[in-house]
Design an enzyme around this catalytic site. Structure first.
Site, PDB file in Angstrom:
ATOM      1  CG  ASP A  30      47.090  25.923  43.015  1.00 24.39           C
ATOM      2  OD1 ASP A  30      46.268  25.622  43.888  1.00 24.39           O
ATOM      3  OD2 ASP A  30      47.740  26.986  43.021  1.00 24.39           O
ATOM      4  CD  GLU A  87      40.292  24.520  44.889  1.00 23.16           C
ATOM      5  OE1 GLU A  87      41.269  23.960  45.424  1.00 23.16           O
ATOM      6  OE2 GLU A  87      40.418  25.395  44.032  1.00 23.16           O
ATOM      7  CG  ASP A 118      46.359  29.430  48.746  1.00 27.12           C
ATOM      8  OD1 ASP A 118      47.342  28.735  48.443  1.00 27.12           O
ATOM      9  OD2 ASP A 118      45.590  29.903  47.889  1.00 27.12           O
TER      10      ASP A 118
END
Length: 783
Positions: free
Chosen positions: A404, A407, A488
Site C-alpha cells: 500500500d 505510488e 480507497d
C-alpha cells in the site's frame, strides 16, 4: 507536472516536426528510416505486432526492459515483404499492411479488408526539449478502452487520461491520474480492434478526442517516441499481443480466489481470533484475513506490536488450522529511527538502500510512522534486501503481502498537521548500473518494482508454495507481479456502479486479477448497498471486503439477519464457482484473456455492447446485470445474440434482446450462455476442504466447447508442467444433448472422483471421472 514554478512562465520552445525520409534501410526485423532531424525504426515482432521508435536528433535513451517482458531481438523472425516506390513504401505481413509515406513521413496501417487504422494525423510527430507528441486519426465509430485504472464510464473517448501514479483518496467520476498508470489504449469499431502501447515510464497523457474530435494525441515528457501497434481484429487477439509484450500473470494459490476479509484495523490477536470464529460459526465461507498497519510496532515495517500481537506465529498457525491464510500490509516507508535500534532502518542506512537527493542528502517524507525514508526499488540488490526482511513475515506463516502507499504516497509534514501530498523531487537519482535514472523516469515504476520485490521474495522463501501479492500502485506489466485493487473507494452507490467499468478497463489493460473493496472503504455502507455490492463482488476476480478506521464494521453479519443471509448466499455461490474461476485464471496466464469482461470483449461486432458499462461477463459463459441503484427491484438487461438461461430459474431467452429482469434484494440477474459448461464445487467453508468430490458440470443446452484446468492449487509445480486439462464438448442434436469428455491431458493425476453432469432442463447423470473419454446423452425437448 508543470515545467515552471515561477511567476512568469517561460516562452514555449518551438516544435520540431517529423519531416521526409532520407533513405530506407531494410533489416531482419523491419526497416530503419533516417529522416531530417530524427530516425524512425519499425520492427515486426509478429505478423500482428509492430514496434515503432522515433528518436529525434540522436537523443534516445538506453533501451529499458522494466515493463517489456522481452526485447525486440528475442522475438522469432517474421516473414514480411517490402514494396518500394518513389514516394512511399509498403511493409506487408500475412495479416496487415503498413504504408509509409516518405515526404513528410506518415504511417498508416491497413487490415486485409483495406480498413485504415493507427493512421498518422497530418502532424504525425513533433518534439521540443524533453517532450514529444504523436497524433493519430480517430475514426468516427472508434471507441476507446483500457488506459489502466479509469473512473467514469467504460468508453473513454472524449476524455484526457494522464499516466502518473497518484494517491487519490476521495476519487470520483472526474478523477484523472489514479494509482495505476498503464499507457495502453484499445480501440474498437465494428470489424476491427487494435491497441497502442506507449512504452515510456515518464509522465504521459492521452487526449482521446477531447480537443480534436478526430484525433488521438499522445504526449510524453520523454526524449523519444516508443510505441507498439497491436492489431486484432478482435479484443482477445489485441490482449494476447499486449500481454506478450508486457508479460502474463502467475497462477495464484487457490485460497486467494476465496473470500478475503480486511479492515483498517483489527486491533489485536484476540479480535482476529474472534473474527475467524464468527465466520466459522455463521458458516460464511472465508479464506483470508488481513492485518492492516496497526499490527506493527509504531508502524515500523517488519515488526509486530508486542502487546496486541504478542505471538504472531501461534496466531497464524491457529488461523491456518481453521482454514484461514493471513495477509499483512507492508508499506514502502521505513521509519527514521536512528537511536532506537530499529534494524531495518540501521541496515538500510549502512547498505545504502534508501533514496538520496541529487545533492547527496537522504530523502525523507512523512507517512504513518512519522519521518520516513524510502527504499530504492530500482536497484536489484535493494529488492533482494527488502525480500529478505519480508522473510521475517513469511517465516511466521504469513501467506501473502499487501503493498500500500506505494505510488509513492507521502506528506510534507507529519500526518494530522495539515500537510499536503508531495512527490519525490523529479531529479532524485534512482537505480544503478544499466538501470540508473531519475524519478522523472521511474516515478510510475515505484509500486511495480516494490511488487516485484515482494513477488520474488515469496517465490524464493515459501518453499515451492505460491504466494499472493496485492498492490495499490503499478505500471504496465504489473500483472506479472501482483493482483490489483482499485484503492480507497467509498461506500457510495456511485462507487459500486463505477467499479464495473473500472475493473473492465483494468482487465482490458492486461490486469486480470482485479477487485474493488466490497462495501466501500470510506464512509458507512447501508444494508441495501452492502447486500448489492456483495452480489457483484462475488464475481470480482479478487473478492475482498474492506473498510476504514472510524467507519461502522462492514463484516457480513453487521447489517442484520437478512443481509447476512444474502451475503452467505453469494459468498457460497463464489465458492461453488471456484473450479470455473480457476480455469479462467489459467486462461489468463496462457493468453492474457481477462476474467472480468465487458460484453464488447465477447461481442466486438455488436455496437449495443460498446457503451454498456453496467453489465459484465465472467469469462465467456456468465453474464451479470447487477443492481446499482437504491430501491430498485427490477432492471433493464441487454442479452446479445444467442440463447441465454436465467441462472436461478433456467428460463430461456433468445438474443439479441432487451428485457426487464426481476431482482428482489436477495437476487442479482445472472445468465448463462447456451452451450456453456460451468464446473461447480461442492459446498465448503474454505478451499482447504478440497478435493472437490463430487464435482458438478452444469451444462446449458446448445453448442459449445470448454477446457477444464486442474492442478494441486498451491505449489509452483504448474510451472514445471504438472497440471491437467480436460476438453469438453457440448452438442445439441435435435431433441438430444450430447456431452463429451475427452481424455484428460497433462502430467497431473487427480484422484478419481464422482462427477455429476447436469444439463439444465434435461436432468443429470453421475459417473466416475478417472480421466478417460466418456460421452453422455440427454434426451429432451427441442428449445
Amino acid at each position: 507536472m508543470s515545467e515552471f514554478f515561477g511567476d512568469i512562465p517561460p516562452l514555449p520552445q518551438p516544435w520540431s516536426t517529423l519531416e521526409g525520409v532520407s533513405r530506407v534501410v531494410v533489416q531482419d526485423q523491419g526497416i530503419r528510416l533516417p529522416c531530417e532531424g530524427a530516425e524512425v525504426t519499425v520492427h515486426l515482432l509478429t505478423s500482428q505486432l509492430l514496434h515503432v521508435r522515433v528518436v529525434p536528433d540522436g537523443r534516445g535513451k538506453p533501451r529499458r526492459s522494466w515493463a517489456v517482458a522481452q526485447m525486440d531481438e528475442a522475438w522469432p523472425k517474421v516473414v514480411f515483404q517490402v514494396l518500394e516506390s518513389s514516394s512511399s513504401l509498403e511493409l506487408i505481413s500475412d495479416t496487415l499492411r503498413l504504408e509509409i509515406q516518405y515526404h513528410p513521413l506518415r504511417l498508416t496501417f491497413y487490415d486485409l479488408q483495406g480498413q485504415a487504422f493507427a493512421e498518422d494525423a497530418p502532424v504525425s510527430c513533433r518534439w521540443r526539449a524533453d517532450q514529444i507528441q504523436a497524433n493519430k486519426r480517430l475514426h468516427p465509430e472508434d471507441r476507446l478502452y483500457g488506459l489502466g485504472e479509469r473512473t467514469g464510464l467504460l468508453n473513454q473517448r472524449g476524455k484526457i487520461c494522464t499516466h502518473w501514479t497518484s494517491d487519490v483518496w476521495g476519487y470520483d467520476n472526474l478523477t484523472d491520474s489514479m494509482y495505476q498508470a498503464i499507457p495502453f489504449v484499445m480501440i474498437l469499431r465494428p470489424g476491427l480492434t487494435y491497441g497502442l502501447f506507449l512504452n515510456t515510464t515518464h509522465w504521459s497523457r492521452f487526449d482521446l478526442g477531447s480537443s480534436q474530435t478526430d484525433c488521438l494525441q499522445i504526449t510524453s515528457h520523454s526524449r523519444e517516441l516508443d510505441y507498439y501497434v497491436i492489431y486484432g481484429p478482435t479484443p482477445a487477439q489485441v490482449l494476447d499481443g499486449y500481454t506478450q509484450i508486457t508479460g502474463r500473470m502467475p497462477l495464484p494459490p487457490l485460497w486467494a480466489l476465496g473470500y478475503q476479509q480486511c479492515r483498517w484495523s483489527y486491533p489485536s490477536a484476540a479480535a482476529v481470533s474472534n473474527l475467524a470464529q464468527e465466520f466459522r460459526q455463521r458458516q460464511i465461507p472465508c479464506d483470508v484475513i488481513y492485518l492492516d498497519i496497526d499490527y506493527m510496532r509504531g508502524y515500523r515495517v517488519f515488526t509486530w506490536d508486542p502487546l496486541r500481537f504478542p505471538d504472531p506465529a501461534q496466531l497464524i498457525a491457529d488461523l491456518k488450522q481453521q482454514g484461514f491464510r493471513v495477509v499483512t500490509i507492508v508499506d514502502p516507508g521505513v521509519k527514521w529511527d536512528p537511536e532506537a535500534g530499529y534494524a531495518v532502518f540501521d541496515q538500510g542506512i549502512a547498505d545504502h538502500c534508501f533514496l538520496y537527493k541529487k545533492d547527496g542528502h537522504l530523502l525523507h517524507g512523512y507517512v504513518w510512522p512519522g519521518k520516513t525514508v524510502f527504499p530504492d526499488f530500482m536497484k536489484a540488490r535493494v529488492r533482494q534486501w527488502w525480500g529478505n526482511w519480508q522473510q521475517s513475515l513469511t517465516d511466521l506463516g504469513v501467506a501473502g503481502i499487501w503493498n500500500d502507499m506505494n505510488e509513492p504516497a507521502l506528506n510534507d509534514r507529519p500526518f494530522g498537521d495539515g500537510g499536503q501530498l508531495v512527490s519525490f523531487p523529479l531529479e532524485t537519482p534512482q537505480g544503478e548500473g544499466s538501470d540508473l535514472s531519475d524519478h522523472a523516469e521511474t516515478h510510475n515504476l515505484y509500486g511495480l518494482m516494490m511488487a516485484r520485490a515482494s513477488r520474488e521474495s515469496l517465490d524464493h522463501h515459501l518453499g515451492g508454495e505460491r504466494g499472493f501479492v496485492l498492490t495499490r500502485s503499478g505500471y504496465a506489466g504489473i500483472q506479472r507481479w501482483s493482483a490489483v485493487w482499485t484503492g480507497d473507494n467509498n461506500s457510495l452507490w456511485e462507487h459500486l456502479e463505477m467499479s464495473l467499468p473500472m475493473l473492465s478497463n483494468l482487465s482490458l489493460s492486461g490486469v486480470s486479477f482485479v477487485g474493488a473493496d466490497i462495501g466501500g472503504f470510506g464512509r458507512n455502507a447501508s444494508p441495501e448497498l452492502f447486500a448489492r455490492w456483495m452480489q457483484v463482488g462475488a464475481l470480482y476476480p479478487l473478492m475482498r471486503g474492506h473498510s476504514a478506521k472510524h467507519t461502522h464494521p462492514h463484516e457480513p453479519w453487521q447489517f442484520g439477519s437478512e443481509v447476512e443471509r444474502i451475503c452467505q448466499k453469494f459468498i457460497r455461490l463464489r465458492y461453488q464457482l471456484l473450479p470455473y474461476l480457476y480455469t479462467l485464471f489459467w486462461q489468463a496466464r496462457q493468453t492474457g484473456s481477462p476474467i472480468w469482461r465487458p460484453l464488447l470483449y465477447e461481442y466486438p461486432n455488436d455496437p449495443q455492447t460498446y457503451d454498456l458499462s453496467d453489465q459484465v461477463m465472467l469469462g465467456s459463459a456468465l453474464l451479470a446485470a447487477p443492481i446499482l441503484r437504491p430501491g430498485q427491484t427490477h432492471r433493464a438487461v441487454y442479452l446479445p445474440e444467442g440463447s441465454w438461461f436465467d441462472w436461478w430459474t433456467g428460463e430461456v431467452f433468445f438474443g439479441p434482446t432487451h428485457l426487464l429482469a426481476d431482482a428482489p434484494l436477495d437476487q442479482m440477474p445472472l445468465y448463462a450462455r447456451a452451450g456453456a459448461v460451468i464446473p461447480l464445487a461442492p459446498p465448503m467453508q474454505h478451499t482447504q476442504e478440497r478435493p472437490w468430490d463430487p464435482l458438478t458440470l452444469r451444462v446449458y443446452a446448445g453448442n459449445g466447447d470448454w477446457t477444464y484446468y486442474e492442478d494441486d492449487g498451491h505449489s509452483l509445480g504448474y510451472q514445471s508442467d504438472i497440471w491437467a486439462t480436460t476438453p469438453i464438448r457440448v452438442r445439441q442434436e435435435g431433441s438430444l444433448v450430447r456431452v463429451t469428455l475427452y481424455p484428460r491431458q497433462g502430467s497431473w493425476r487427480p484422484d478419481p472422483h464422482r462427477l455429476i453432469v447436469q444439463v439444465v432442463g434435461y436432468g443429470e447423470q453421475q459417473i466416475r471421472d478417472d480421466g478417460s473419454a466418456q460421452t453422455l446423452t440427454f434426451p429432451g425437448q427441442v428449445l
